[in-house]
Design an enzyme around this catalytic site. Structure first.
Site, mmCIF file in Angstrom:
data_model
loop_
_atom_site.group_PDB
_atom_site.id
_atom_site.type_symbol
_atom_site.label_atom_id
_atom_site.label_comp_id
_atom_site.label_asym_id
_atom_site.label_seq_id
_atom_site.Cartn_x
_atom_site.Cartn_y
_atom_site.Cartn_z
ATOM 1 N N GLU A 47 -19.457 16.351 5.078
ATOM 2 C CA GLU A 47 -18.340 17.054 4.434
ATOM 3 C C GLU A 47 -17.011 16.577 5.017
ATOM 4 O O GLU A 47 -16.037 16.341 4.285
ATOM 5 C CB GLU A 47 -18.505 18.559 4.643
ATOM 6 C CG GLU A 47 -17.314 19.388 4.216
ATOM 7 C CD GLU A 47 -17.326 20.758 4.858
ATOM 8 O OE1 GLU A 47 -16.247 21.375 4.931
ATOM 9 O OE2 GLU A 47 -18.410 21.200 5.302
ATOM 10 N N ASP A 51 -14.270 14.575 2.634
ATOM 11 C CA ASP A 51 -12.940 15.128 2.391
ATOM 12 C C ASP A 51 -11.888 14.026 2.469
ATOM 13 O O ASP A 51 -10.996 13.925 1.616
ATOM 14 C CB ASP A 51 -12.657 16.231 3.415
ATOM 15 C CG ASP A 51 -11.256 16.795 3.300
ATOM 16 O OD1 ASP A 51 -10.935 17.382 2.258
ATOM 17 O OD2 ASP A 51 -10.476 16.645 4.260
ATOM 18 N N GLU A 123 -17.945 17.513 -1.248
ATOM 19 C CA GLU A 123 -17.349 16.564 -0.309
ATOM 20 C C GLU A 123 -18.425 15.777 0.436
ATOM 21 O O GLU A 123 -18.272 14.567 0.670
ATOM 22 C CB GLU A 123 -16.449 17.318 0.673
ATOM 23 C CG GLU A 123 -15.183 17.864 0.024
ATOM 24 C CD GLU A 123 -14.375 18.768 0.935
ATOM 25 O OE1 GLU A 123 -13.172 18.959 0.669
ATOM 26 O OE2 GLU A 123 -14.944 19.292 1.924
#
Length: 233
Positions: A47, A51, A123
């Site tokens: 994640e 991002d 993400e």
């Protein structure tokens, strides 16, 4: 029933073929499942990477397609596209929630449709794509998915990002950035509420509540802007 070790059904729905299926499996693994099923790894590290990759792809697209936008306008436009709500919507558009691996409690609580869980998993998926298939194919996937958002009328999106608006206001009038602080996190694991406080140059303190920290920050920024306007600053 599919094996949790074989996420091929989701892979096929994306019209993609991963070289390393373990990367896709990790992207689909929520921390609640990993805790109950060692040695599975949760998608939290992915994640973090995803991002940054997602933000880069969207930033590059905005920069290339909108030569008349200044830095502040580009930041505001990007924030509307990579907002929590927008990422959760993108996750739902590819039925990501249906393929997540969740712990028993989380599964029974309907957590797979939580905005924050979907945002984080999306993400992580971007990270898996990047690590396995490279930047070019990841860009193709992201830009196709966000095509309508990128082509949307900028003026309609402009008013939605209160954090950027407050930041620009703060730099113009006080030469410093707003300070955000998480005040409270409450509620059951699958339905958390966040309260965030924002303060600015000792001129204003405001609070916001949301189902994610990003959402609460937006509400806090909106409240701060309203207070500043009331003060006539």
């Amino acid at each position: 029933m599919r094996s949790v070790r074989d996420p091929s059904r989701f892979e096929e729905s994306l019209s993609l073929r991963f070289n390393d299926k373990a990367l896709l499996l990790e992207a689909l693994t929520h921390s609640s499942y990993a805790a109950e099923n060692p040695p599975f790894r949760s998608n939290e590290r992915m994640e973090f990477l995803g991002d940054s990759v997602l933000e880069f792809i969207i930033t590059e697209a905005i920069y290339a397609e909108n030569p008349a936008m200044n830095e502040g306008e580009m930041a505001k436009f990007r924030s509307t596209i990579v907002s929590s709500t927008s990422l959760a919507k993108a996750a739902r558009s590819i039925d990501l929630g249906e393929h997540l691996l969740l712990g028993k409690g989380a599964e029974n609580s309907g957590l797979k449709d939580s905005d924050s869980i979907l945002e984080n998993a999306f993400e992580a998926l971007i990270a898996a794509l990047y690590l396995d298939l490279g930047l070019a194919k990841t860009k193709d996937f992201v830009l196709e998915l966000f095509k309508s958002s990128l082509n949307a009328n900028y003026e309609a999106l402009q008013s939605l990002d209160f954090k950027t608006e407050l930041q620009e206001f703060a730099m113009k009038h006080f030469k410093e950035l707003p300070n955000y602080r998480l005040v409270e996190e409450s509620g059951p694991f699958h339905d958390l509420d966040f309260i965030v406080e924002v303060s600015l140059a000792k001129e204003v303190t405001a609070h916001g509540k949301g189902k994610s920290k990003k959402g609460a920050e937006q509400e806090a920024a909106k409240s701060a802007l309203d207070k500043l306007k009331t003060k006539g600053i």
